[in-house]
Design an enzyme around this catalytic site. Structure first.
Site, PDB file in Angstrom:
ATOM      1  N   CYS A   1      36.637  53.070  39.371  1.00  0.00           N
ATOM      2  CA  CYS A   1      37.269  54.385  39.466  1.00  0.00           C
ATOM      3  C   CYS A   1      38.280  54.442  40.603  1.00  0.00           C
ATOM      4  O   CYS A   1      38.246  53.650  41.524  1.00  0.00           O
ATOM      5  CB  CYS A   1      36.234  55.472  39.717  1.00  0.00           C
ATOM      6  SG  CYS A   1      35.043  55.621  38.390  1.00  0.00           S
TER       7      CYS A   1
ATOM      8  N   GLY B   1      41.054  52.506  36.632  1.00  0.00           N
ATOM      9  CA  GLY B   1      40.305  53.149  35.554  1.00  0.00           C
ATOM     10  C   GLY B   1      41.249  53.701  34.515  1.00  0.00           C
ATOM     11  O   GLY B   1      42.167  54.447  34.853  1.00  0.00           O
TER      12      GLY B   1
ATOM     13  N   ASN C   1      34.023  57.157  43.424  1.00  0.00           N
ATOM     14  CA  ASN C   1      34.276  55.753  43.109  1.00  0.00           C
ATOM     15  C   ASN C   1      33.122  54.951  43.692  1.00  0.00           C
ATOM     16  O   ASN C   1      32.887  55.015  44.901  1.00  0.00           O
ATOM     17  CB  ASN C   1      35.607  55.310  43.727  1.00  0.00           C
ATOM     18  CG  ASN C   1      35.860  53.808  43.650  1.00  0.00           C
ATOM     19  OD1 ASN C   1      36.524  53.249  44.496  1.00  0.00           O
ATOM     20  ND2 ASN C   1      35.323  53.147  42.643  1.00  0.00           N
ATOM     21  N   GLY C   2      32.425  54.224  42.851  1.00  0.00           N
ATOM     22  CA  GLY C   2      31.299  53.428  43.331  1.00  0.00           C
ATOM     23  C   GLY C   2      30.152  53.516  42.356  1.00  0.00           C
ATOM     24  O   GLY C   2      30.328  53.890  41.193  1.00  0.00           O
TER      25      GLY C   2
ATOM     26  N   TYR D   1      41.320  40.751  43.539  1.00  0.00           N
ATOM     27  CA  TYR D   1      41.751  41.212  42.222  1.00  0.00           C
ATOM     28  C   TYR D   1      41.909  42.719  42.076  1.00  0.00           C
ATOM     29  O   TYR D   1      42.891  43.181  41.501  1.00  0.00           O
ATOM     30  CB  TYR D   1      40.750  40.699  41.165  1.00  0.00           C
ATOM     31  CG  TYR D   1      40.988  41.246  39.787  1.00  0.00           C
ATOM     32  CD1 TYR D   1      42.148  40.931  39.081  1.00  0.00           C
ATOM     33  CD2 TYR D   1      40.065  42.102  39.174  1.00  0.00           C
ATOM     34  CE1 TYR D   1      42.375  41.449  37.814  1.00  0.00           C
ATOM     35  CE2 TYR D   1      40.289  42.618  37.908  1.00  0.00           C
ATOM     36  CZ  TYR D   1      41.451  42.282  37.233  1.00  0.00           C
ATOM     37  OH  TYR D   1      41.686  42.796  35.993  1.00  0.00           O
TER      38      TYR D   1
END
Ligand code: SF4
Length: 488
Positions: free
Chosen positions: A17, A43, A119-120, A264
Site C-alpha cells: 500500500c 498498489g 501501509n503494512g 525493489y
C-alpha cells in the site's frame, strides 16, 4: 517449480500500500490524488480519498482500479472539498478485493469523524479481531486495518490522539499510518519503522505551511513539496493549525527498516531514509559485479526494476550495458483476462527480446529478485531463442527464502524457489549457464555498512534470513514459528 501461465504475473514480491495526507491546502484532495498517482507502484487494486471540508464535513470517494481512473473526473473531485485530506492505494494482501476493503477506512465516533489509511500488516490482527468481535464490535471489512477503528472506539481515553496511541500499543506488526480527524492530520510509524513514511511541507499564503505525509518522497515531488524529514520509527506526528508536534509513546529501540524497499519496492527517484534509491541500486549492482564477475559480452537488465542494478554491474565490470529486453508498458491488469488461446504467449506480452543486442552474445541478465522463478525461466528462454550464446543471471538481492508478514505480498515458502532449491538446482530450473545472488553482507556493504550486524541487524531482512523481528501472533498453529531476533 510452480509454473504460472498467467501472462500478467510478474512473479515479484508486491508492496502492499501507499499512503498520503495533506493539512492546510486549498486543493487538499487534488494534491492527494496526485500523491496517490505517484505512489501507484505501491498498489494498483484500489484507491480512496477522505477529505475534510471547511464546514467540518467528511466526504469520501473510493474505487477499484487505478488512481487516474478513480479520481480523473472533475465531478468526483468537486465532491471532495476542504483543506485537509488523506488517501490510500491498496494492493490487497489481507481481505479480498472489494469496495468495503478500500481505504482510508472511515468511522463516526463520539468525538467526530476519523479516517485512517494503513501501509503494512498487523501480525496479531486475527487475535485482536476475535477479541473485538466477542466484545460486540461489528466489522465492516475483512482488512486487518479495521482493528485500529475498533480499538479506538473502545478506548477509555477521551482525547483522539491518546485513543490512537492506546490502539497502537495493542497492535503488533508493521504500520505506517495516515489518519485524519476534524482537528488534525496524524502520521505514525511502528516502533521498528519497517515501512516508510515521510514528512514534507510547502509554503502557504496564509502563513502556516501546508503539510504533507507520504509513503515516499516521489509523492512530495509531484505536488511540489519540500522533504522535511522521515517520520521516525515509533513516532506520531500530529499536525494541526498551530503546527506540528511529535509524540514518541514507545520505548526507543533500533529500527528495522525493510531492506527490500532499496532493492525493489520504492520508486527509483525516491530518497528512502536519507538514501537515494536509484544510486543505491547502482551500488548494489556494482557490488554484485565484484562478487560474481563472469566473462561476458553484454549486461542486460530485466526491465524495469533490474535497470539501475544492471547499470552498476556494467560500470563496475566494464561490460557494455544494452537494453536486450524491451518492456511493453501498456500491459496491465485492466487488460482483458487471457484466454486459453493467448496464454501460451506468457511473458511475451510484457517483455520482448531485442535480438540485435543478444544474438551470438554471452549475456549477463540482471534482475532484482527471483521469487518463484516462473518469469525468470520464461525470460531466459526468450533470450536463448533470440540467439544468445550464453545466459548468466545475476540477482541484486540475496535468495528470497522466506515469506514476508509485514505488508508485502509474497507466496508461501513452498512456492519460493530459493526455499526449495540450492543455487545449482535453481540455475538448472531457470535454464541459465550460471546463477549468482548478491550476498547478504554484500547488500549491507552496498548500503554503506561494513557488513550485517548479526547480533542486531540494521534492517529487516527476514525474507532472506528467516529472522523475524516482530512476533507472528497470527501464524498458523500447525506450522512452527520462525525464529525471532531480539528487538535491539
Ligand atoms: Fe521487507 Fe523482506 Fe522484511 Fe518483508 S520480510 S519487511 S519484504 S525485508
Amino acid at each position: 517449480m510452480d509454473l504460472t501461465t498467467h501472462p500478467y504475473d510478474d512473479d515479484k514480491f508486491h508492496e502492499e500500500c501507499g499512503v498520503f495526507g495533506v493539512w492546510n491546502h486549498v486543493d487538499a484532495a487534488a494534491l492527494t490524488a496526485l500523491g496517490l498517482h505517484a505512489l501507484q507502484h505501491r498498489g494498483q487494486e484500489a484507491s480512496g480519498i477522505v477529505a475534510l471540508s471547511e464546514a467540518g464535513v467528511f466526504n469520501t470517494h473510493r474505487g477499484l482500479g487505478l488512481v487516474g481512473d478513480i479520481f480523473g473526473d472533475a465531478k468526483v473531485m468537486a465532491q471532495l472539498p476542504g483543506r485537509a485530506a488523506c488517501g490510500h492505494n491498496r494492493y490487497a494482501t489481507t481481505g479480498e478485493t472489494a469496495l468495503r476493503n478500500v481505504q482510508p477506512l472511515y468511522a463516526d465516533f463520539e468525538f467526530g469523524g476519523f479516517a485512517v489509511g494503513h501501509n503494512g500488516n498487523l501480525t496479531n490482527a486475527q487475535v485482536l479481531r476475535r477479541a473485538l468481535v466477542k466484545r460486540g464490535c461489528l466489522f465492516q471489512s475483512s482488512t486487518d486495518s479495521e482493528v485500529f477503528i475498533h480499538l479506538i472506539a473502545i478506548s477509555l481515553y477521551t482525547n483522539v490522539v491518546d485513543r490512537l496511541i492506546d490502539a497502537l500499543k495493542q497492535v503488533q506488526g508493521a504500520y505506517s499510518l495516515v489518519a485524519l480527524h476534524d482537528g488534525a492530520l496524524i502520521g505514525a510509524r511502528d516502533p521498528l519503522g519497517v515501512r516508510p513514511l515521510v514528512l514534507g511541507s510547502m509554503p502557504n499564503a496564509g502563513g502556516q505551511p501546508s503539510w504533507i505525509l507520504a509513503s515516499e518522497t516521489c509523492a512530495l515531488d509531484i505536488v511540489g513539496a519540500e522533504f522535511v524529514r522521515d517520520v521516525e520509527p515509533g513516532e506520531l506526528v500530529v499536525i494541526d493549525d498551530s503546527g506540528l508536534r511529535s509524540i514518541k509513546p514507545f520505548a526507543q529501540t533500533a529500527s528495522r527498516f525493510c531492506i527490500f524497499e532499496y532493492i525493489y519496492f520504492s520508486r527509483p527517484d525516491s530518497v528512502v531514509e536519507g538514501t537515494g534509491v536509484y544510486e543505491t541500486r547502482k551500488l548494489i549492482g556494482a557490488e554484485l559485479a565484484r562478487e560474481s564477475h563472469i566473462a561476458a559480452d553484454v549486461v542486460v537488465p530485466v526491465p524495469d526494476s533490474g535497470v539501475p542494478a544492471a547499470m552498476g554491474y556494467a560500470r563496475e565490470s566494464g561490460i557494455p550495458f544494452e537494453l536486450g529486453i524491451i518492456r511493453n508498458h501498456y500491459v496491465g491488469r485492466t487488460f482483458i483476462e487471457p484466454t486459453d488461446q493467448i496464454r501460451h504467449l506468457g511473458v511475451k506480452l510484457k517483455h520482448s527480446a531485442n535480438r540485435a543486442m543478444l544474438e551470438g552474445k554471452r549475456v549477463v541478465l540482471v534482475d532484482d529478485s527471483i521469487v518463484r522463478g516462473t518469469t525468470s525461466k520464461k525470460i531466459v528462454e526468450m533470450v536463448r531463442l533470440a540467439g544468445a550464446a550464453e545466459v548468466h543471471m545475476r540477482v541484486s538481492s540475496p535468495p528470497t527464502t522466506h515469506s514476508c508478514f509485514y505488508g508485502i505480498d509474497t507466496p508461501s515458502r513452498r512456492q519460493l524457489l530459493a526455499a526449495q532449491h540450492n543455487i545449482e538446482e535453481m540455475a538448472r530450473l531457470i535454464g541459465v549457464d550460471s546463477l549468482a545472488f548478491i550476498s547478504l553482507d554484500g547488500l549491507y556493504r552496498a548500503l554503506g555498512y561494513g557488513k550485517r550486524n548479526n547480533a542486531a541487524p540494521q534492517f529487516c531482512d527476514a525474507c532472506f534470513t528467516g529472522e523475524y523481528s516482530i512476533p507472528l501472533i497470527d501464524w498458523p498453529s500447525e506450522q512452527p514459528q520462525p525464529a525471532l531476533i531480539p528487538g535491539k
